[in-house]
Write a protein that holds these residues in place. Structure first.
Motif, PDB file in Angstrom:
ATOM      1  N   SER A 221       0.729 -13.580   0.004  1.00  0.00           N
ATOM      2  CA  SER A 221       0.402 -14.288   1.236  1.00  0.00           C
ATOM      3  C   SER A 221       0.869 -15.734   1.060  1.00  0.00           C
ATOM      4  CB  SER A 221      -1.103 -14.232   1.511  1.00  0.00           C
ATOM      5  OG  SER A 221      -1.815 -14.921   0.494  1.00  0.00           O
ATOM      6  N   LYS A 222       0.504 -16.585   1.945  1.00  0.00           N
ATOM      7  CA  LYS A 222       0.948 -17.977   1.869  1.00  0.00           C
ATOM      8  C   LYS A 222       0.499 -18.657   0.584  1.00  0.00           C
ATOM      9  CE  LYS A 222       0.593 -22.411   4.324  1.00  0.00           C
ATOM     10  NZ  LYS A 222       0.021 -23.111   5.518  1.00  0.00           N
ATOM     11  N   SER A 223      -0.718 -18.349   0.142  1.00  0.00           N
ATOM     12  CA  SER A 223      -1.305 -19.083  -0.985  1.00  0.00           C
ATOM     13  C   SER A 223      -1.542 -18.247  -2.238  1.00  0.00           C
ATOM     14  CB  SER A 223      -2.645 -19.704  -0.557  1.00  0.00           C
ATOM     15  OG  SER A 223      -2.513 -20.466   0.621  1.00  0.00           O
ATOM     16  N   PHE A 224      -1.333 -16.906  -2.144  1.00  0.00           N
ATOM     17  CA  PHE A 224      -1.727 -16.044  -3.258  1.00  0.00           C
ATOM     18  C   PHE A 224      -0.692 -14.963  -3.555  1.00  0.00           C
ATOM     19  CE2 PHE A 224      -5.519 -17.568  -1.099  1.00  0.00           C
ATOM     20  CZ  PHE A 224      -6.216 -18.179  -2.140  1.00  0.00           C
ATOM     21  N   GLN A 225      -0.631 -14.595  -4.832  1.00  0.00           N
ATOM     22  CA  GLN A 225       0.108 -13.423  -5.277  1.00  0.00           C
ATOM     23  C   GLN A 225      -0.918 -12.453  -5.866  1.00  0.00           C
ATOM     24  OE1 GLN A 225       2.952 -14.793  -8.162  1.00  0.00           O
ATOM     25  NE2 GLN A 225       4.410 -15.508  -6.613  1.00  0.00           N
ATOM     26  N   VAL A 226      -0.830 -11.192  -5.477  1.00  0.00           N
ATOM     27  CA  VAL A 226      -1.818 -10.212  -5.929  1.00  0.00           C
ATOM     28  C   VAL A 226      -1.105  -8.958  -6.432  1.00  0.00           C
ATOM     29  CG1 VAL A 226      -3.803  -8.793  -5.285  1.00  0.00           C
ATOM     30  CG2 VAL A 226      -3.541 -11.079  -4.299  1.00  0.00           C
ATOM     31  N   LYS A 227      -1.558  -8.472  -7.576  1.00  0.00           N
ATOM     32  CA  LYS A 227      -1.073  -7.192  -8.103  1.00  0.00           C
ATOM     33  C   LYS A 227      -2.237  -6.207  -8.068  1.00  0.00           C
ATOM     34  CE  LYS A 227       1.460  -7.004 -11.869  1.00  0.00           C
ATOM     35  NZ  LYS A 227       1.825  -7.055 -13.319  1.00  0.00           N
ATOM     36  N   LEU A 228      -1.983  -5.040  -7.512  1.00  0.00           N
ATOM     37  CA  LEU A 228      -2.958  -3.955  -7.512  1.00  0.00           C
ATOM     38  C   LEU A 228      -2.547  -2.973  -8.604  1.00  0.00           C
ATOM     39  CD1 LEU A 228      -5.420  -2.798  -5.766  1.00  0.00           C
ATOM     40  CD2 LEU A 228      -3.708  -1.260  -4.817  1.00  0.00           C
ATOM     41  N   ILE A 229      -3.413  -2.776  -9.589  1.00  0.00           N
ATOM     42  CA  ILE A 229      -3.139  -1.862 -10.698  1.00  0.00           C
ATOM     43  C   ILE A 229      -3.991  -0.608 -10.516  1.00  0.00           C
ATOM     44  CG2 ILE A 229      -3.231  -1.512 -13.187  1.00  0.00           C
ATOM     45  CD1 ILE A 229      -2.840  -4.483 -13.555  1.00  0.00           C
ATOM     46  N   LEU A 230      -3.339   0.526 -10.299  1.00  0.00           N
ATOM     47  CA  LEU A 230      -4.057   1.785 -10.146  1.00  0.00           C
ATOM     48  C   LEU A 230      -4.349   2.380 -11.521  1.00  0.00           C
ATOM     49  CD1 LEU A 230      -2.727   1.361  -7.323  1.00  0.00           C
ATOM     50  CD2 LEU A 230      -2.610   3.841  -7.144  1.00  0.00           C
ATOM     51  N   ASN A 231      -5.614   2.737 -11.735  1.00  0.00           N
ATOM     52  CA  ASN A 231      -5.983   3.411 -12.977  1.00  0.00           C
ATOM     53  C   ASN A 231      -5.785   4.918 -12.851  1.00  0.00           C
ATOM     54  OD1 ASN A 231      -6.856   0.956 -14.129  1.00  0.00           O
ATOM     55  ND2 ASN A 231      -8.795   1.132 -13.042  1.00  0.00           N
ATOM     56  N   ASN A 232      -6.178   5.454 -11.726  1.00  0.00           N
ATOM     57  CA  ASN A 232      -5.872   6.858 -11.461  1.00  0.00           C
ATOM     58  C   ASN A 232      -5.703   7.079  -9.966  1.00  0.00           C
ATOM     59  OD1 ASN A 232      -8.999   6.797 -11.584  1.00  0.00           O
ATOM     60  ND2 ASN A 232      -8.565   8.747 -10.589  1.00  0.00           N
ATOM     61  N   LEU A 233      -4.911   8.083  -9.634  1.00  0.00           N
ATOM     62  CA  LEU A 233      -4.545   8.363  -8.252  1.00  0.00           C
ATOM     63  C   LEU A 233      -4.515   9.872  -8.058  1.00  0.00           C
ATOM     64  CD1 LEU A 233      -3.361   7.527  -5.456  1.00  0.00           C
ATOM     65  CD2 LEU A 233      -1.102   7.560  -6.542  1.00  0.00           C
ATOM     66  N   ASN A 234      -5.340  10.378  -7.166  1.00  0.00           N
ATOM     67  CA  ASN A 234      -5.373  11.801  -6.856  1.00  0.00           C
ATOM     68  C   ASN A 234      -4.925  12.009  -5.415  1.00  0.00           C
ATOM     69  OD1 ASN A 234      -6.586  11.922  -9.336  1.00  0.00           O
ATOM     70  ND2 ASN A 234      -8.592  12.533  -8.596  1.00  0.00           N
ATOM     71  N   PHE A 235      -4.027  12.954  -5.204  1.00  0.00           N
ATOM     72  CA  PHE A 235      -3.607  13.235  -3.845  1.00  0.00           C
ATOM     73  C   PHE A 235      -3.125  14.669  -3.708  1.00  0.00           C
ATOM     74  CE2 PHE A 235       0.107  11.389  -5.980  1.00  0.00           C
ATOM     75  CZ  PHE A 235       1.131  12.271  -5.663  1.00  0.00           C
ATOM     76  N   ASN A 236      -3.196  15.172  -2.490  1.00  0.00           N
ATOM     77  CA  ASN A 236      -2.701  16.497  -2.166  1.00  0.00           C
ATOM     78  C   ASN A 236      -1.411  16.365  -1.378  1.00  0.00           C
ATOM     79  OD1 ASN A 236      -5.140  17.445  -3.222  1.00  0.00           O
ATOM     80  ND2 ASN A 236      -6.113  17.473  -1.219  1.00  0.00           N
ATOM     81  N   THR A 237      -0.484  17.287  -1.604  1.00  0.00           N
ATOM     82  CA  THR A 237       0.743  17.317  -0.824  1.00  0.00           C
ATOM     83  C   THR A 237       0.844  18.669  -0.134  1.00  0.00           C
ATOM     84  OG1 THR A 237       2.017  18.089  -2.743  1.00  0.00           O
ATOM     85  CG2 THR A 237       1.981  15.715  -2.324  1.00  0.00           C
ATOM     86  N   SER A 238       1.223  18.635   1.125  1.00  0.00           N
ATOM     87  CA  SER A 238       1.379  19.853   1.900  1.00  0.00           C
ATOM     88  C   SER A 238       2.318  19.567   3.060  1.00  0.00           C
ATOM     89  CB  SER A 238       0.029  20.325   2.447  1.00  0.00           C
ATOM     90  OG  SER A 238       0.183  21.471   3.240  1.00  0.00           O
ATOM     91  N   ALA A 239       3.438  20.317   3.127  1.00  0.00           N
ATOM     92  CA  ALA A 239       4.405  20.181   4.221  1.00  0.00           C
ATOM     93  C   ALA A 239       4.832  18.730   4.398  1.00  0.00           C
ATOM     94  CB  ALA A 239       3.821  20.726   5.515  1.00  0.00           C
ATOM     95  N   ASN A 240       5.187  18.097   3.274  1.00  0.00           N
ATOM     96  CA  ASN A 240       5.664  16.708   3.271  1.00  0.00           C
ATOM     97  C   ASN A 240       4.603  15.692   3.681  1.00  0.00           C
ATOM     98  OD1 ASN A 240       8.337  17.428   2.488  1.00  0.00           O
ATOM     99  ND2 ASN A 240       8.780  17.998   4.617  1.00  0.00           N
ATOM    100  N   THR A 241       3.350  16.122   3.689  1.00  0.00           N
ATOM    101  CA  THR A 241       2.242  15.223   3.994  1.00  0.00           C
ATOM    102  C   THR A 241       1.503  14.871   2.714  1.00  0.00           C
ATOM    103  OG1 THR A 241       1.953  16.164   6.197  1.00  0.00           O
ATOM    104  CG2 THR A 241       0.089  14.970   5.278  1.00  0.00           C
ATOM    105  N   ILE A 242       1.160  13.595   2.563  1.00  0.00           N
ATOM    106  CA  ILE A 242       0.409  13.146   1.399  1.00  0.00           C
ATOM    107  C   ILE A 242      -0.988  12.739   1.837  1.00  0.00           C
ATOM    108  CG2 ILE A 242       0.205  11.328  -0.338  1.00  0.00           C
ATOM    109  CD1 ILE A 242       3.207  11.390  -0.650  1.00  0.00           C
ATOM    110  N   ASP A 243      -1.990  13.328   1.205  1.00  0.00           N
ATOM    111  CA  ASP A 243      -3.386  13.033   1.516  1.00  0.00           C
ATOM    112  C   ASP A 243      -4.038  12.466   0.257  1.00  0.00           C
ATOM    113  OD1 ASP A 243      -5.975  12.979   2.522  1.00  0.00           O
ATOM    114  OD2 ASP A 243      -6.346  15.084   2.028  1.00  0.00           O
ATOM    115  N   ILE A 244      -4.289  11.163   0.264  1.00  0.00           N
ATOM    116  CA  ILE A 244      -4.933  10.523  -0.882  1.00  0.00           C
ATOM    117  C   ILE A 244      -6.397  10.921  -0.893  1.00  0.00           C
ATOM    118  CG2 ILE A 244      -5.472   8.346  -2.022  1.00  0.00           C
ATOM    119  CD1 ILE A 244      -2.487   8.824  -1.824  1.00  0.00           C
ATOM    120  N   THR A 245      -6.850  11.541  -1.978  1.00  0.00           N
ATOM    121  CA  THR A 245      -8.234  12.000  -2.063  1.00  0.00           C
ATOM    122  C   THR A 245      -9.104  11.080  -2.899  1.00  0.00           C
ATOM    123  OG1 THR A 245      -7.660  13.435  -3.936  1.00  0.00           O
ATOM    124  CG2 THR A 245      -7.604  14.404  -1.721  1.00  0.00           C
TER     125      THR A 245
END
Length: 256
Positions: A221-245
């Motif tokens: 943003s104008k005043s900040f830099q932010v890094k988002l670090i994911l520890n774990n990520l679960n998701f389903n894929t179906s017919a090219n759709t991604i559903d983050i669970t």
């Protein structure tokens, strides 16, 4: 919480599975996948955010005793007690089985239709974080959908959307992160990705431990830099759709 709980109850009322103020198993053979899958997803979402206890008024069973019993199960990975993520998963599966909607969740989906994926960064839940160059680390802990705090003159608000995208507001400056961006990137090179696949036949999903740098998102943003670090990520894929669970992460925040 009340609105999410009401959504769940309305589904069971519609399908004649709410008797004398209690939730009972539905007749899943009379429910389409289009209705059943959102119902299973709603239960997953509710348990991940609020646990089983708020559903106690709608069950004859003592849900605290159920939770205690599940907590004594052993982890499939190393025969230790369940960590909190595994325990949450067991609670989600328990309630879906109790209410007869398990077949609509990814675990029981028809093979080839839905694929469940779990990703972990190499630090296995992010126990060691390199914060060099950043001023603050914020761990939302996923206890609430919205968290607000003030530190060193910074007014910080963290908001989780139902899609699992997250909004971080710092002194009225807004930064947005969407884990589905990482999910799509992870799937672009399946051959390379499979070199990080955990070879454990007892697990029901595809589990990968990937380089930590694959699990980063950055925003400015104008005043900040932010890094988002994911520890774990679960998701389903179906017919090219991604559903983050499910997703856990922490923010690294830097003043410009």
């Amino acid at each position: 919480m009340y609105s999410q709980r009401r959504i769940i109850i309305r589904f069971f009322e519609k399908h004649h599975a709410f008797k004398n103020g209690k939730l009972i198993p539905v007749d899943s053979d009379k429910i389409s996948n289009e209705e059943g899958r959102p119902a299973a997803a709603n239960l997953d979402y509710f348990v991940s955010h609020y646990d089983l206890a708020p559903l106690q008024p709608y069950f004859s069973k003592d849900l605290s005793m159920v939770a205690d019993s599940l907590g004594k199960l052993q982890s499939k990975s190393d025969n230790s007690t369940l960590n909190r993520y595994e325990l949450q998963d067991e609670k989600q599966e328990w309630i879906k089985k109790q209410l007869a909607v398990s077949k609509f969740s990814a675990r029981y989906a028809v093979e080839g239709k839905t694929e469940k994926n779990s990703f972990y960064n190499v630090s296995k839940q992010g126990t060691l974080i390199d914060s060099k160059g950043y001023d603050f680390i914020m761990d939302p802990a996923l206890t609430k959908d919205t968290i607000a705090d003030t530190i060193s003159g910074l007014a910080i608000q963290h908001i989780i959307l139902q899609s699992k995208a997250t909004i971080l507001k710092i002194n009225k400056e807004t930064l947005t992160f969407n884990p589905s961006t990482i999910a799509r990137k992870l799937l672009t090179d399946k051959a390379k990705l499979n070199t990080y696949l955990e070879k454990n036949k007892e697990v029901y999903d595809n589990r990968y431990t990937v380089p930590a740098t694959w699990m980063w998102l950055t925003a400015e943003s104008k005043s900040f830099q932010v890094k988002l670090i994911l520890n774990n990520l679960n998701f389903n894929t179906s017919a090219n759709t991604i559903d983050i669970t499910y997703v856990t992460y922490m923010y690294l925040i830097k003043r410009k």
